[in-house]
Design a protein around this motif. Sequence first.
Motif, PDB file in Angstrom:
ATOM      1  N   ASP A 198      41.487  26.794  47.644  1.00 59.77           N
ATOM      2  CA  ASP A 198      40.811  27.664  46.712  1.00 59.77           C
ATOM      3  C   ASP A 198      39.464  28.579  47.348  1.00 59.77           C
ATOM      4  O   ASP A 198      39.544  29.726  46.905  1.00 59.77           O
ATOM      5  N   ALA A 199      38.945  28.008  48.546  1.00 61.99           N
ATOM      6  CA  ALA A 199      38.116  28.816  49.068  1.00 61.99           C
ATOM      7  C   ALA A 199      38.469  29.945  49.662  1.00 61.99           C
ATOM      8  O   ALA A 199      38.154  31.125  49.805  1.00 61.99           O
ATOM      9  N   ALA A 200      39.587  29.721  50.285  1.00 64.08           N
ATOM     10  CA  ALA A 200      40.319  30.738  50.940  1.00 64.08           C
ATOM     11  C   ALA A 200      40.748  32.011  49.817  1.00 64.08           C
ATOM     12  O   ALA A 200      40.483  33.105  50.132  1.00 64.08           O
ATOM     13  N   GLU A 201      41.180  31.461  48.791  1.00 64.49           N
ATOM     14  CA  GLU A 201      41.697  32.469  47.714  1.00 64.49           C
ATOM     15  C   GLU A 201      40.353  33.082  47.138  1.00 64.49           C
ATOM     16  O   GLU A 201      40.489  34.498  46.904  1.00 64.49           O
ATOM     17  N   ALA A 245      39.135  35.719  49.585  1.00 61.16           N
ATOM     18  CA  ALA A 245      40.346  36.749  49.518  1.00 61.16           C
ATOM     19  C   ALA A 245      39.694  37.423  48.379  1.00 61.16           C
ATOM     20  O   ALA A 245      39.534  39.040  48.349  1.00 61.16           O
ATOM     21  N   ALA A 246      39.496  36.943  47.362  1.00 62.23           N
ATOM     22  CA  ALA A 246      39.000  37.700  46.023  1.00 62.23           C
ATOM     23  C   ALA A 246      37.767  38.053  46.357  1.00 62.23           C
ATOM     24  O   ALA A 246      37.678  39.453  45.692  1.00 62.23           O
ATOM     25  N   ILE A 247      36.798  37.715  46.945  1.00 61.90           N
ATOM     26  CA  ILE A 247      35.544  38.326  47.097  1.00 61.90           C
ATOM     27  C   ILE A 247      35.792  39.551  48.122  1.00 61.90           C
ATOM     28  O   ILE A 247      35.086  40.617  47.994  1.00 61.90           O
ATOM     29  N   GLU A 248      36.454  39.465  48.907  1.00 65.06           N
ATOM     30  CA  GLU A 248      36.896  40.419  49.882  1.00 65.06           C
ATOM     31  C   GLU A 248      37.340  41.795  49.247  1.00 65.06           C
ATOM     32  O   GLU A 248      37.187  43.039  49.228  1.00 65.06           O
ATOM     33  N   ALA A 249      38.452  41.422  48.235  1.00 64.17           N
ATOM     34  CA  ALA A 249      39.146  42.432  47.314  1.00 64.17           C
ATOM     35  C   ALA A 249      38.000  43.115  46.359  1.00 64.17           C
ATOM     36  O   ALA A 249      38.116  44.261  46.324  1.00 64.17           O
ATOM     37  N   ALA A 250      37.240  42.347  45.913  1.00 65.98           N
ATOM     38  CA  ALA A 250      36.245  42.742  45.091  1.00 65.98           C
ATOM     39  C   ALA A 250      35.331  43.775  45.828  1.00 65.98           C
ATOM     40  O   ALA A 250      34.857  44.628  45.245  1.00 65.98           O
TER      41      ALA A 250
END
Length: 168
Positions: free
Chosen positions: A105-108, A111-116
């Motif tokens: 979950d933390a990795a996802e 990745a979501a933070i990076e994408a955002a």
Amino acid sequence: MSRSNALHTVLLGLGLGTGIYYGSVGFQVAEEAREEHRLRKLAQTEEKAAQEAESQQQYEQAAVRRLEQQLQLQQQEVTTLEQELEATKRRVSELEDLRSARVKDAAETGAAIEAAGSKLSQLVEEMRKHRNNVTVAQEALGAAHSRMLEKRQLTNPLNHPMVKGLLK
């Protein structure tokens, strides 16, 4: 020999024979009495040893019973500890699974933070571009408004430059 001598000799012989007989039997009685005494002592010693052995046997039997009870308690404790260990292993396994899920979950989320963040950078750039376009459009609007006002004034024939040039 006289009769009294003969009698004396016979009596002496009888007395001596009787003495020897009683002495011999007395000696055998004494021997048997000593043997009886020795055997009595031996029997007493053996009886005492048998009682001590029986006492030791009872003590050892009691010790064996105590040790068997202790063994039973220890086996129950081992069983309890094994059950607790199994429960702990299951809990550790559950926690490891939970940790793995949280890491995923933390990795996802990362990745979501990076994408955002990437999307945010694009949006910020797009916003600047639109703001620049707004500024350019406002400047163009201002210029168009000025031209429109100039042209509107031309709708009045008196404001036409040729007419103004004549009226001056």
